[in-house]
Design a protein around this motif. Structure first.
Motif, PDB file in Angstrom:
ATOM      1  N   LEU A 184     -36.173 -26.619 -12.729  1.00 57.29           N
ATOM      2  CA  LEU A 184     -35.041 -27.212 -12.018  1.00 57.29           C
ATOM      3  C   LEU A 184     -33.900 -26.205 -11.905  1.00 57.29           C
ATOM      4  O   LEU A 184     -33.359 -25.755 -12.912  1.00 57.29           O
ATOM      5  N   PRO A 185     -33.500 -25.845 -10.673  1.00 60.96           N
ATOM      6  CA  PRO A 185     -32.420 -24.867 -10.514  1.00 60.96           C
ATOM      7  C   PRO A 185     -31.050 -25.493 -10.760  1.00 60.96           C
ATOM      8  O   PRO A 185     -30.899 -26.716 -10.760  1.00 60.96           O
ATOM      9  N   ALA A 186     -30.063 -24.620 -10.965  1.00 62.33           N
ATOM     10  CA  ALA A 186     -28.686 -25.073 -11.161  1.00 62.33           C
ATOM     11  C   ALA A 186     -27.937 -25.033  -9.839  1.00 62.33           C
ATOM     12  O   ALA A 186     -28.268 -24.279  -8.922  1.00 62.33           O
ATOM     13  N   THR A 187     -26.911 -25.867  -9.735  1.00 58.86           N
ATOM     14  CA  THR A 187     -26.020 -25.842  -8.581  1.00 58.86           C
ATOM     15  C   THR A 187     -24.615 -26.179  -9.060  1.00 58.86           C
ATOM     16  O   THR A 187     -24.362 -26.325 -10.251  1.00 58.86           O
ATOM     17  N   SER A 188     -23.692 -26.295  -8.116  1.00 55.19           N
ATOM     18  CA  SER A 188     -22.307 -26.638  -8.432  1.00 55.19           C
ATOM     19  C   SER A 188     -21.772 -27.572  -7.363  1.00 55.19           C
ATOM     20  O   SER A 188     -22.350 -27.707  -6.284  1.00 55.19           O
ATOM     21  N   LEU A 189     -20.646 -28.199  -7.663  1.00 50.85           N
ATOM     22  CA  LEU A 189     -20.024 -29.066  -6.660  1.00 50.85           C
ATOM     23  C   LEU A 189     -19.677 -28.278  -5.411  1.00 50.85           C
ATOM     24  O   LEU A 189     -19.869 -28.751  -4.284  1.00 50.85           O
ATOM     25  N   ALA A 190     -19.178 -27.048  -5.595  1.00 48.64           N
ATOM     26  CA  ALA A 190     -18.792 -26.231  -4.441  1.00 48.64           C
ATOM     27  C   ALA A 190     -19.985 -25.958  -3.538  1.00 48.64           C
ATOM     28  O   ALA A 190     -19.879 -26.024  -2.309  1.00 48.64           O
ATOM     29  N   GLU A 191     -21.127 -25.642  -4.140  1.00 45.45           N
ATOM     30  CA  GLU A 191     -22.327 -25.335  -3.360  1.00 45.45           C
ATOM     31  C   GLU A 191     -22.873 -26.568  -2.646  1.00 45.45           C
ATOM     32  O   GLU A 191     -23.666 -26.442  -1.714  1.00 45.45           O
ATOM     33  N   CYS A 192     -22.449 -27.746  -3.095  1.00 43.80           N
ATOM     34  CA  CYS A 192     -22.896 -28.998  -2.471  1.00 43.80           C
ATOM     35  C   CYS A 192     -21.860 -29.562  -1.506  1.00 43.80           C
ATOM     36  O   CYS A 192     -21.935 -30.726  -1.113  1.00 43.80           O
ATOM     37  N   GLY A 193     -20.877 -28.741  -1.143  1.00 41.07           N
ATOM     38  CA  GLY A 193     -19.915 -29.145  -0.124  1.00 41.07           C
ATOM     39  C   GLY A 193     -18.781 -30.018  -0.608  1.00 41.07           C
ATOM     40  O   GLY A 193     -18.272 -30.865   0.144  1.00 41.07           O
ATOM     41  N   ALA A 194     -18.342 -29.834  -1.851  1.00 36.22           N
ATOM     42  CA  ALA A 194     -17.268 -30.659  -2.409  1.00 36.22           C
ATOM     43  C   ALA A 194     -16.005 -30.599  -1.561  1.00 36.22           C
ATOM     44  O   ALA A 194     -15.628 -29.535  -1.048  1.00 36.22           O
TER      45      ALA A 194
END
Length: 273
Positions: free
Chosen positions: A167-177
């Motif tokens: 499972l890769p990591a992500t962030s709110l910013a990368e998800c279009g926050a």
């Protein structure tokens, strides 16, 4: 050095007499906010104390894994709770309380599509990558529980190793926050957590009676999925995640129709066959 979290603003909104928390401290860096609050509990830190760090140099997740916590990239916080009216057997429910709070903050404050992977990993964005995790730890001697939350807000400047099942990591910013202001995000997480925890505590830790379980089921992206659960003893279970029971355990329905209940383990969401 700026902490990037506006301490006075959070205190005005969240600390007594105007808010639900007894104390709130922000530090630029520490080893682990959970470890610090467990130590503070031994020095009689009050119920509902909060510690937020700009970075953690020894952050940890479930099953003794490292939680990468680079500076100015995430919200790293812990809350000390002393719910004397809740039976010890129900204290594990706080991890689900924290999970629901994370989903609400991600959706409502950041505008990010997010769900939970049982028990409390936050998966965000169309690829459902890991954006946050929760670690709940008992204070020695039965003196309370510390609930730690690590939430990736900005893209990490360092590589984060993939979780179970790759499972890769992500962030709110990368998800279009819609916002990556860490004061806003931390405040939303803490406000949602306080509201849910108060209802849970008033219900004596009963997840169902408090409404937390219904909120959890609604937020849980694991339900209905074909999964493999990697158990702490090294074995695993495969089947469809049928339900989360009143104790917060995951009910797995195997292909032959038999059901088993799992209270701890790493869930891997499997592709439909």
């Amino acid at each position: 050095m700026s902490h990037d979290v506006r301490t006075d603003e959070l205190k005005r909104a969240l600390v007594a007499p105007f808010g639900p928390y007894a104390a709130l401290e922000v530090v630029p860096s520490t080893g682990s906010t959970n470890a610090d609050l467990i130590a503070a509990a031994a020095r009689d830190a009050p119920d509902r104390s909060v510690l937020i760090a700009g970075e953690q140099t020894a952050g940890r997740g479930r099953r003794s894994r490292e939680w990468v916590s680079p500076p100015s990239s995430g919200v790293y916080l812990s809350v000390l709770l002393r719910p004397a009216e809740v039976p010890a057997a129900r204290l594990g429910g706080l991890a689900l309380v924290a999970g629901v709070a994370l989903v609400r903050a991600a959706r409502d404050a950041a505008g990010v599509d997010a769900v939970l992977k049982w028990p409390n990993d936050l998966l965000a964005g169309p690829d459902r990558a890991k954006c946050a995790g929760v670690l709940s730890e008992a204070v020695p001697g039965g003196a309370g529980v510390v609930v730690g939350i690590g939430l990736n807000v900005e893209r990490s400047p360092v590589e984060i190793p993939p979780g179970p099942g790759g499972l890769p990591a992500t962030s709110l910013a990368e998800c279009g926050a819609v916002t990556t202001d860490r004061t806003t995000i931390a405040g939303a997480v803490l406000a949602a957590f306080a509201q849910l925890e108060a209802a849970w505590r008033e219900a004596g830790g009963d997840l169902e009676a408090s409404g937390v379980l219904a909120g959890y089921r609604d937020a849980c992206g694991t339900l209905g999925q074909r999964v493999r659960v990697e158990l702490p003893d090294g074995t695993d279970r495969t089947g469809v995640a049928a339900d989360v029971d009143a104790g917060g355990a995951l009910v797995i329905k195997a292909e032959d129709g038999t059901e088993s209940v799992v209270s701890a383990g790493d869930v891997v969401h499997l592709r439909a066959r």
